[in-house]
Scaffold this motif. Sequence first.
Motif, PDB file in Angstrom:
ATOM      1  N   ASP A 117       0.272  -0.822   0.698  1.00  0.00           N
ATOM      2  CA  ASP A 117       0.452  -0.161   0.207  1.00  0.00           C
ATOM      3  C   ASP A 117       0.497   1.607  -0.316  1.00  0.00           C
ATOM      4  O   ASP A 117       0.607   2.188  -0.984  1.00  0.00           O
ATOM      5  CB  ASP A 117      -1.193   0.084   1.184  1.00  0.00           C
ATOM      6  N   GLU A 118       1.608   1.482   1.054  1.00  0.00           N
ATOM      7  CA  GLU A 118       2.766   2.259   0.648  1.00  0.00           C
ATOM      8  C   GLU A 118       3.219   2.833  -0.436  1.00  0.00           C
ATOM      9  O   GLU A 118       3.677   3.470  -0.505  1.00  0.00           O
ATOM     10  CB  GLU A 118       4.140   2.294   2.330  1.00  0.00           C
ATOM     11  N   SER A 119       3.891   1.726  -1.557  1.00  0.00           N
ATOM     12  CA  SER A 119       4.605   2.285  -2.199  1.00  0.00           C
ATOM     13  C   SER A 119       3.608   2.726  -3.195  1.00  0.00           C
ATOM     14  O   SER A 119       4.358   3.601  -3.925  1.00  0.00           O
ATOM     15  CB  SER A 119       4.998   0.204  -2.769  1.00  0.00           C
ATOM     16  N   TYR A 120       2.933   2.559  -3.334  1.00  0.00           N
ATOM     17  CA  TYR A 120       1.598   3.832  -4.427  1.00  0.00           C
ATOM     18  C   TYR A 120       1.959   5.108  -3.532  1.00  0.00           C
ATOM     19  O   TYR A 120       1.586   5.521  -4.599  1.00  0.00           O
ATOM     20  CB  TYR A 120       0.076   3.067  -4.583  1.00  0.00           C
ATOM     21  N   GLU A 121       1.385   5.342  -2.934  1.00  0.00           N
ATOM     22  CA  GLU A 121       1.805   6.302  -1.789  1.00  0.00           C
ATOM     23  C   GLU A 121       3.152   6.919  -2.790  1.00  0.00           C
ATOM     24  O   GLU A 121       2.982   7.853  -2.389  1.00  0.00           O
ATOM     25  CB  GLU A 121       1.972   7.116  -0.630  1.00  0.00           C
ATOM     26  N   ILE A 122       4.587   6.229  -2.414  1.00  0.00           N
ATOM     27  CA  ILE A 122       5.507   6.513  -2.419  1.00  0.00           C
ATOM     28  C   ILE A 122       5.900   6.822  -4.480  1.00  0.00           C
ATOM     29  O   ILE A 122       6.408   7.963  -4.831  1.00  0.00           O
ATOM     30  CB  ILE A 122       6.898   6.057  -2.551  1.00  0.00           C
TER      31      ILE A 122
END
Length: 283
Positions: free
Chosen positions: A14-19
């Motif tokens: 999930d965090e990877s898409y924010e990055i």
Amino acid sequence: MSSNKRAEIERLLDESYEIESILSTWQINGFVTPQELREGQERYQSWYARATPLVSEVTRDQFKNMYEGGVFIQRIKSFLGNPIEINQFYDSTQADSPIPKWTYPFSTTFLNSFHEQRCILQAEIYSVAEAAPILSELAEAFARFPSFLQVLQSSGRSNIPAPRIEREEDLQVLVGACLRLLYDDVRPEDYVPDYGGGRSRVDFLLPAVGIVVETKMTRKTLTDKKVGEELLIDWGRYTRHPDCRGIFALVYDPDRRLVNPAGLQSDLSQDQSNPATRVIVVR
């Protein structure tokens, strides 16, 4: 796979898409402030540091390479180092310049590599989940191995010689025969990649399900502690096999040399590890 590890991988995904969303704006806008650059670098580096230990040894080098890159192929590290460096060969007067504007284009140096890292993390969730039920099926089948031997050895027919297990090689013959009742493709003595300057082999590989099968037969010099040590050493090599998602170890203890077979099985059977492992002791 443990619920904690699965949850951590899902958070990282999930965090990877924010990055990705944050870093994608840098070249679109054509500039990035020093603070934005530092924050973006730190955000990715934190993600990378938390994700790397969760990747199995088999794919960890590939995961790291997606960050490091090399002399000829630039990847995430190069993009983060200078995302808005203009390519010296770029000609702004050409509307369709064959040379990209940026030395490290977001799509080719960052996004493609980051996508590959995501795929590797996603595979971690499914590889262990798929292996554990198969290991349980093998353990259930080979728990009946002593009964199988007993029937063969007490058939009472003089023209059919009963199998004798005097060495580990004899055990492997019978285990291999049993595996072929369960799987079409059973590969004996399949080799793993070079390890410490030498080649290692697994007793059997079931490529259709990604399971390595190992056999051990106890003897006077091979009891509880030694069996456990040898299995762990072997497993360190087997994880380098590209098809290994799980390891099944059959320990044959006909003379009851093992003092605590239940403890050996419990300590070395790990459904949540990658690869998943299962040990069964039969007598």
